[in-house]
Design an enzyme around this catalytic site. Structure first.
Site, PDB file in Angstrom:
ATOM      1  N   GLN A  59       2.899   2.541  -6.571  1.00  0.00           N
ATOM      2  CA  GLN A  59       2.133   1.315  -6.799  1.00  0.00           C
ATOM      3  C   GLN A  59       0.693   1.650  -7.170  1.00  0.00           C
ATOM      4  OE1 GLN A  59       3.083  -1.877  -4.351  1.00  0.00           O
ATOM      5  NE2 GLN A  59       1.720  -3.223  -5.428  1.00  0.00           N
ATOM      6  N   PHE A  60       0.446   1.787  -8.473  1.00  0.00           N
ATOM      7  CA  PHE A  60      -0.892   2.128  -8.951  1.00  0.00           C
ATOM      8  C   PHE A  60      -1.901   1.030  -8.641  1.00  0.00           C
ATOM      9  CE2 PHE A  60       0.649  -0.338 -12.502  1.00  0.00           C
ATOM     10  CZ  PHE A  60      -0.480  -0.965 -13.009  1.00  0.00           C
ATOM     11  N   THR A  61      -1.444  -0.195  -8.454  1.00  0.00           N
ATOM     12  CA  THR A  61      -2.367  -1.307  -8.208  1.00  0.00           C
ATOM     13  C   THR A  61      -3.083  -1.189  -6.863  1.00  0.00           C
ATOM     14  OG1 THR A  61      -0.617  -2.726  -7.323  1.00  0.00           O
ATOM     15  CG2 THR A  61      -1.086  -2.892  -9.698  1.00  0.00           C
TER      16      THR A  61
END
Length: 152
Positions: A78-80
């Site tokens: 999850q890069f966010t």
């Protein structure tokens, strides 16, 4: 490395209508990475997550780890988690590692979690549009970051 840990009674990830990973009681781990994450960071996080005493014992106190309860784990990239909302209203993700860096970090973290737990873990698919479902148990949700080890 930044991680969101959710104690769950169940969790699953679907991609294009097909279930990619599914677990019963255990931990859903949302993991994000930066350019400067190291092997030491990954090992520290895997060890910490595996040893966290966030499952209830016979008296209802959080005294047991995922290993103690033989729980399962689902790891989702999850890069966010590295969104910056400092300027304007549209998040910037410049602090997140690009795929060429984060894919090997994600894959290595999954391997380290498997080693720490002594069994396979379920995963999503890096970069895919995933639908993650969960039933949070407690709810228990913990955020950890290897750049702030002194806080954990």
């Amino acid at each position: 490395m930044r991680i969101v840990i959710q104690r769950v009674t169940q969790a699953a990830v679907e991609i294009e209508g097909s279930t990619k990973g599914k677990i019963g009681p255990g931990l859903l781990l949302l993991a994000g990475f930066t350019d400067d994450d190291t092997e030491e960071d990954l090992k520290w996080m895997a060890g910490k997550v595996a040893a966290l005493r966030i499952f209830s014992d016979a008296e209802g106190k959080m005294n047991l780890s995922i290993k103690d309860v033989e729980g399962e784990a689902l790891v989702i990239s999850q890069f966010t988690l590295y969104a910056s909302t400092k300027k304007g209203n549209r998040p910037s993700y410049t602090n997140a590692a690009p795929p060429v860096v984060s894919i090997p970090l994600y894959e290595r973290f999954v391997k380290l979690m498997e080693e720490a737990l002594g069994k396979p873990v379920q995963t999503g698919e890096f970069g895919a549009d995933m639908q993650v479902s969960l039933l949070n148990d407690g709810p228990v949700t913990i955020v950890m970051d290897t750049k702030q080890k002194d806080l954990f």
